[in-house]
Motif scaffolding. Structure first.
Motif, PDB file in Angstrom:
ATOM      1  N   TYR A 161      49.580 118.753  95.649  1.00 39.00           N
ATOM      2  CA  TYR A 161      50.441 117.768  96.301  1.00 39.00           C
ATOM      3  C   TYR A 161      50.320 117.929  97.805  1.00 39.00           C
ATOM      4  O   TYR A 161      49.682 118.874  98.302  1.00 39.00           O
ATOM      5  N   SER A 162      50.912 117.040  98.553  1.00 35.99           N
ATOM      6  CA  SER A 162      50.807 117.096 100.005  1.00 35.99           C
ATOM      7  C   SER A 162      51.644 118.236 100.563  1.00 35.99           C
ATOM      8  O   SER A 162      52.660 118.629  99.969  1.00 35.99           O
ATOM      9  N   MET A 165      55.475 117.937 101.006  1.00 40.23           N
ATOM     10  CA  MET A 165      56.413 118.107  99.893  1.00 40.23           C
ATOM     11  C   MET A 165      57.058 119.489  99.896  1.00 40.23           C
ATOM     12  O   MET A 165      58.139 119.674  99.335  1.00 40.23           O
ATOM     13  N   TRP A 179      56.228 117.694  89.484  1.00 45.13           N
ATOM     14  CA  TRP A 179      54.963 117.064  89.872  1.00 45.13           C
ATOM     15  C   TRP A 179      53.805 117.693  89.102  1.00 45.13           C
ATOM     16  O   TRP A 179      52.929 116.985  88.582  1.00 45.13           O
ATOM     17  N   GLU A 183      51.482 115.789  86.324  1.00 41.21           N
ATOM     18  CA  GLU A 183      50.044 115.673  86.556  1.00 41.21           C
ATOM     19  C   GLU A 183      49.227 116.245  85.399  1.00 41.21           C
ATOM     20  O   GLU A 183      48.200 115.683  85.008  1.00 41.21           O
TER      21      GLU A 183
END
Length: 373
Positions: A161-162, A165, A179, A183
């Motif tokens: 993730y970025s 986050m 997340w 995923e």
């Protein structure tokens, strides 16, 4: 004149001591070029699923409250029925990078790597991921890249993730873990319509790594005694149960999957880690599936701590592990397989010694080099 000589001598001594610090602590002790050793018997599992709940204390996971309500009912059921459990004893610094290197690469991170960079992999090392056929990873951009960068070939795939986050001021960081779970579920769902990926997933020696950072982030932001920390454990437990169900369904219950649930480090009650307090160094370890022995009832256990009584787990055999020692207590296999594993492990250590000795011989005057008897 005598005073000047003492001054020069003192300066030389201080310079030597100063340089020795960098030579001892900032030079990697890792060696390369060893002959890989393998157990010449069929592997007990076709694939490995590794769950690492970052920042999860052993005490918090295992301890039940006064009403005997478990924060992690699925993990507890594994401990009581189908798996083995214990405490993994970690070392300082109890931080995420060295903790994951110890888990996945099998050695304690040396200072030279920590000093040169945290997210990258400045010191090349081998790892379980590197030795796998394929490894798929999901989680933090702070952890996953260093294993992918150090892998030979192109078989370690990362899904992160970025960085935005990872907000320590967030009201609830459990979204980092949801997340990952979402995923992974989407990945296996899409694989059914992708012949190339499906073929890769059907191969043996595959690893699936789920890095779960939410608990650590919530611990820093709200403390381990908080509602957010406890609820995040419940979310992780439910997520692990769901992923296990997805995996078993995808591989048609072929009984070829090994599962490991653990943590890289713990945390103090005030939300910090990095030192050697038991709350930071004692992490949970629960394993089940192919090649793992199932739960064993017992009436006598000998540990120099009081945790079994606090956790109400006196009746379940506890198997603790230390890095660098083959955890034979967790293996459900023949005596021959265990013996071959110990032999391969010993020969691998000998290979490291031989390479290190050859390096030392090359950099030492022959008259000063004396090998061991």
């Amino acid at each position: 004149m005598l005073l000047l000589a003492f001054f020069i001598l003192g300066l030389v001594v201080h310079v030597v001591f100063f340089i020795s610090i960098f030579d001892i602590y900032f030079t990697s002790p890792l060696v390369h070029g060893m002959t890989p050793q393998h157990v010449p018997l069929p592997a007990p599992a076709k694939r490995l699923v590794l769950f690492v709940a970052d920042g999860l204390k052993a005490d918090t996971l295992f301890k039940t409250d006064d009403t005997k309500i478990d924060k992690a009912p699925f993990i507890r059921s594994i401990m009581e029925e189908s798996g083995s459990w214990g405490v993994s004893h970690t070392r300082v610094p109890t931080e995420s990078r060295p903790g994951h290197v110890a888990l996945i690469a099998g050695f304690y991170e040396d200072v030279s790597a920590v000093a040169k960079g945290w997210k990258e992999n400045p010191v090349e090392f081998d790892s379980v991921f590197n030795e796998s056929r394929h490894t798929w990873c999901w989680g933090s951009p702070d952890i996953l890249p260093m294993f992918a960068k150090g892998a030979s070939g192109d078989h370690v795939y990362t899904h992160t993730y970025s960085a935005e986050m990872e907000d320590f001021a967030s009201t609830d960081a459990s979204k980092l873990d949801t997340w990952v779970f979402d995923e992974v579920k989407a990945f296996f769902s899409s694989a059914k319509a992708n012949d190339t990926l499906l073929s890769q997933l059907r191969e043996e020696r595959n690893v699936f790594f789920l890095h779960l950072l939410g608990i650590d982030t919530n611990g820093h932001a709200h403390r381990p005694m908080s509602r957010e920390y406890a609820e995040n454990i419940e979310i992780v437990d439910a997520g692990v149960a769901e992923i296990v169900s997805v995996m078993e369904d995808f591989f048609e219950n072929d009984k070829g999957t090994s599962y490991i649930f653990t943590s890289d480090h713990g945390m103090t009650n005030w939300g910090s880690h990095g030192a050697g307090h038991p709350s930071e160094t004692l992490t949970p370890l629960v394993a089940w599936g192919a090649g793992i022995r199932t739960a064993e009832r017992t009436t006598t256990q000998h540990f120099n701590d009081h945790y079994l009584q606090e956790w109400r787990l006196e009746y379940l055999r506890r198997i603790d592990v230390n890095q660098g020692v083959l955890p034979l207590g967790y293996l459900d296999n023949s005596g021959l397989f265990k013996a071959e594993s110990m032999y391969a492990n010993s020969i691998q250590i000998m290979e490291q010694f031989k390479v290190k000795m050859a390096q030392k011989k090359e950099t030492t005057l022959s008259i000063l080099f004396t090998p061991y008897q």
